[in-house]
Design a protein around this motif. Structure first.
Motif, PDB file in Angstrom:
ATOM      1  N   ALA A 181       5.502 -27.947  27.656  1.00 40.05           N
ATOM      2  CA  ALA A 181       6.346 -26.752  27.538  1.00 40.05           C
ATOM      3  C   ALA A 181       5.585 -25.462  27.862  1.00 40.05           C
ATOM      4  CB  ALA A 181       6.938 -26.671  26.138  1.00 40.05           C
ATOM      5  N   HIS A 182       4.247 -25.508  27.837  1.00 43.69           N
ATOM      6  CA  HIS A 182       3.433 -24.334  28.136  1.00 43.69           C
ATOM      7  C   HIS A 182       3.061 -24.252  29.614  1.00 43.69           C
ATOM      8  CE1 HIS A 182       3.128 -23.810  23.845  1.00 43.69           C
ATOM      9  NE2 HIS A 182       2.687 -25.055  23.729  1.00 43.69           N
ATOM     10  N   GLY A 183       3.476 -25.273  30.400  1.00 44.23           N
ATOM     11  CA  GLY A 183       3.164 -25.288  31.820  1.00 44.23           C
ATOM     12  C   GLY A 183       1.849 -25.954  32.161  1.00 44.23           C
ATOM     13  N   THR A 184       1.182 -26.519  31.171  1.00 39.10           N
ATOM     14  CA  THR A 184      -0.087 -27.204  31.393  1.00 39.10           C
ATOM     15  C   THR A 184       0.169 -28.615  31.909  1.00 39.10           C
ATOM     16  OG1 THR A 184      -1.084 -25.958  29.581  1.00 39.10           O
ATOM     17  CG2 THR A 184      -2.223 -27.958  30.276  1.00 39.10           C
ATOM     18  N   VAL A 185      -0.468 -28.966  33.020  1.00 39.03           N
ATOM     19  CA  VAL A 185      -0.345 -30.318  33.554  1.00 39.03           C
ATOM     20  C   VAL A 185      -1.143 -31.250  32.643  1.00 39.03           C
ATOM     21  CG1 VAL A 185      -0.813 -31.849  35.494  1.00 39.03           C
ATOM     22  CG2 VAL A 185      -0.001 -29.524  35.917  1.00 39.03           C
ATOM     23  N   VAL A 186      -0.421 -32.223  32.044  1.00 39.93           N
ATOM     24  CA  VAL A 186      -1.057 -33.135  31.088  1.00 39.93           C
ATOM     25  C   VAL A 186      -1.290 -34.525  31.669  1.00 39.93           C
ATOM     26  CG1 VAL A 186      -0.217 -31.877  29.062  1.00 39.93           C
ATOM     27  CG2 VAL A 186       1.175 -33.709  30.054  1.00 39.93           C
ATOM     28  N   ALA A 187      -0.661 -34.838  32.805  1.00 41.54           N
ATOM     29  CA  ALA A 187      -0.851 -36.139  33.454  1.00 41.54           C
ATOM     30  C   ALA A 187      -0.301 -36.070  34.867  1.00 41.54           C
ATOM     31  CB  ALA A 187      -0.151 -37.245  32.672  1.00 41.54           C
ATOM     32  N   LEU A 246       8.819 -33.250  34.610  1.00 44.68           N
ATOM     33  CA  LEU A 246       8.344 -34.152  35.648  1.00 44.68           C
ATOM     34  C   LEU A 246       8.501 -33.464  36.999  1.00 44.68           C
ATOM     35  CD1 LEU A 246       9.945 -37.501  34.409  1.00 44.68           C
ATOM     36  CD2 LEU A 246       7.760 -36.475  33.777  1.00 44.68           C
ATOM     37  N   ASN A 247       7.507 -32.670  37.353  1.00 44.97           N
ATOM     38  CA  ASN A 247       7.510 -31.937  38.611  1.00 44.97           C
ATOM     39  C   ASN A 247       6.995 -32.843  39.723  1.00 44.97           C
ATOM     40  OD1 ASN A 247       8.191 -29.460  37.193  1.00 44.97           O
ATOM     41  ND2 ASN A 247       6.083 -29.523  36.455  1.00 44.97           N
ATOM     42  N   ASP A 267      10.877 -29.419  37.899  1.00 43.62           N
ATOM     43  CA  ASP A 267      11.907 -29.962  37.019  1.00 43.62           C
ATOM     44  C   ASP A 267      12.370 -28.822  36.113  1.00 43.62           C
ATOM     45  OD1 ASP A 267      13.380 -31.206  35.012  1.00 43.62           O
ATOM     46  OD2 ASP A 267      11.794 -32.596  34.430  1.00 43.62           O
ATOM     47  N   PRO A 268      13.597 -28.320  36.291  1.00 42.19           N
ATOM     48  CA  PRO A 268      14.020 -27.148  35.531  1.00 42.19           C
ATOM     49  C   PRO A 268      14.379 -27.437  34.072  1.00 42.19           C
ATOM     50  CG  PRO A 268      15.802 -27.907  36.914  1.00 42.19           C
ATOM     51  CD  PRO A 268      14.602 -28.744  37.255  1.00 42.19           C
ATOM     52  N   ASP A 269      14.722 -28.691  33.765  1.00 41.09           N
ATOM     53  CA  ASP A 269      15.213 -29.008  32.425  1.00 41.09           C
ATOM     54  C   ASP A 269      14.205 -29.733  31.549  1.00 41.09           C
ATOM     55  OD1 ASP A 269      17.749 -27.946  33.116  1.00 41.09           O
ATOM     56  OD2 ASP A 269      18.241 -29.828  34.116  1.00 41.09           O
ATOM     57  N   GLY A 270      13.436 -30.621  32.132  1.00 45.53           N
ATOM     58  CA  GLY A 270      12.496 -31.406  31.347  1.00 45.53           C
ATOM     59  C   GLY A 270      13.211 -32.455  30.509  1.00 45.53           C
ATOM     60  N   SER A 271      12.416 -33.192  29.760  1.00 42.38           N
ATOM     61  CA  SER A 271      12.935 -34.228  28.880  1.00 42.38           C
ATOM     62  C   SER A 271      12.233 -34.121  27.538  1.00 42.38           C
ATOM     63  CB  SER A 271      12.662 -35.621  29.458  1.00 42.38           C
ATOM     64  OG  SER A 271      13.310 -35.774  30.690  1.00 42.38           O
ATOM     65  N   GLU A 272      12.982 -34.322  26.493  1.00 37.72           N
ATOM     66  CA  GLU A 272      12.415 -34.299  25.145  1.00 37.72           C
ATOM     67  C   GLU A 272      11.879 -35.693  24.841  1.00 37.72           C
ATOM     68  OE1 GLU A 272      11.149 -32.175  22.041  1.00 37.72           O
ATOM     69  OE2 GLU A 272      12.427 -31.299  23.591  1.00 37.72           O
ATOM     70  N   LEU A 273      10.546 -35.812  24.759  1.00 33.88           N
ATOM     71  CA  LEU A 273       9.886 -37.089  24.512  1.00 33.88           C
ATOM     72  C   LEU A 273       8.823 -36.917  23.435  1.00 33.88           C
ATOM     73  CD1 LEU A 273       9.501 -37.931  28.270  1.00 33.88           C
ATOM     74  CD2 LEU A 273      11.034 -39.112  26.702  1.00 33.88           C
ATOM     75  N   GLU A 274       8.592 -37.969  22.681  1.00 34.48           N
ATOM     76  CA  GLU A 274       7.672 -37.868  21.551  1.00 34.48           C
ATOM     77  C   GLU A 274       6.207 -37.780  21.949  1.00 34.48           C
ATOM     78  OE1 GLU A 274       8.350 -40.564  18.322  1.00 34.48           O
ATOM     79  OE2 GLU A 274      10.516 -40.499  18.649  1.00 34.48           O
ATOM     80  N   THR A 275       5.829 -38.475  23.042  1.00 29.32           N
ATOM     81  CA  THR A 275       4.418 -38.507  23.433  1.00 29.32           C
ATOM     82  C   THR A 275       4.270 -38.374  24.943  1.00 29.32           C
ATOM     83  OG1 THR A 275       4.362 -40.906  23.752  1.00 29.32           O
ATOM     84  CG2 THR A 275       3.886 -40.097  21.516  1.00 29.32           C
ATOM     85  N   VAL A 276       3.075 -38.018  25.358  1.00 27.53           N
ATOM     86  CA  VAL A 276       2.784 -37.943  26.789  1.00 27.53           C
ATOM     87  C   VAL A 276       2.852 -39.334  27.407  1.00 27.53           C
ATOM     88  CG1 VAL A 276       0.271 -38.065  26.578  1.00 27.53           C
ATOM     89  CG2 VAL A 276       1.290 -36.889  28.537  1.00 27.53           C
ATOM     90  N   GLU A 277       2.530 -40.374  26.645  1.00 24.79           N
ATOM     91  CA  GLU A 277       2.611 -41.744  27.149  1.00 24.79           C
ATOM     92  C   GLU A 277       4.048 -42.100  27.532  1.00 24.79           C
ATOM     93  OE1 GLU A 277      -1.094 -41.165  25.105  1.00 24.79           O
ATOM     94  OE2 GLU A 277       0.926 -40.935  24.313  1.00 24.79           O
ATOM     95  N   LEU A 278       5.020 -41.650  26.730  1.00 20.68           N
ATOM     96  CA  LEU A 278       6.422 -41.885  27.066  1.00 20.68           C
ATOM     97  C   LEU A 278       6.829 -41.095  28.306  1.00 20.68           C
ATOM     98  CD1 LEU A 278       8.044 -41.956  23.515  1.00 20.68           C
ATOM     99  CD2 LEU A 278       7.712 -43.883  25.078  1.00 20.68           C
ATOM    100  N   ALA A 279       6.275 -39.902  28.476  1.00 20.61           N
ATOM    101  CA  ALA A 279       6.546 -39.108  29.673  1.00 20.61           C
ATOM    102  C   ALA A 279       5.987 -39.816  30.907  1.00 20.61           C
ATOM    103  CB  ALA A 279       5.937 -37.711  29.532  1.00 20.61           C
ATOM    104  N   ILE A 280       4.815 -40.431  30.770  1.00 20.15           N
ATOM    105  CA  ILE A 280       4.221 -41.175  31.882  1.00 20.15           C
ATOM    106  C   ILE A 280       5.091 -42.366  32.236  1.00 20.15           C
ATOM    107  CG2 ILE A 280       2.255 -42.642  32.527  1.00 20.15           C
ATOM    108  CD1 ILE A 280       0.496 -40.620  30.903  1.00 20.15           C
ATOM    109  N   GLU A 281       5.585 -43.083  31.246  1.00 17.31           N
ATOM    110  CA  GLU A 281       6.457 -44.233  31.512  1.00 17.31           C
ATOM    111  C   GLU A 281       7.751 -43.795  32.197  1.00 17.31           C
ATOM    112  OE1 GLU A 281       5.648 -47.448  31.382  1.00 17.31           O
ATOM    113  OE2 GLU A 281       3.678 -46.629  30.862  1.00 17.31           O
TER     114      GLU A 281
END
Length: 76
Positions: A60-66, A5-6, A16-30
């Motif tokens: 994880a590849h650096g691609t902006v997904v949302a 979440l940059n 965001d240097p650490d990130g979060s382990e989430l199952e889906t992009v929808e959960l990352a958006i929430e």
């Protein structure tokens, strides 16, 4: 999958240097929406501007997904 979440603030990108382990992009958006509300509340209490910031969620590849604009999470 790990999502990052940059924070975009104009030309500046706070990575965001650490990130979060989430199952889906929808959960990352929430998660980004909840974090945006918290950050805006802190900025308002401090008398700082809250217009223009957003989360750029990348995988994880650096691609902006949302992208989540802070102002879009405010109830109208």
């Amino acid at each position: 999958m790990r999502y990052f979440l940059n924070i975009r603030d104009g030309e500046e990108l706070l990575v965001d240097p650490d990130g979060s382990e989430l199952e889906t992009v929808e959960l990352a958006i929430e998660e980004a929406k909840a974090s945006a509300r918290d950050l805006m509340a802190e900025k308002l209490r401090a008398g700082e501007p809250v217009n223009g910031q957003s989360f750029e969620i990348s995988d994880a590849h650096g691609t902006v997904v949302a992208t989540v604009k802070f102002r879009d999470v405010l109830p109208l």
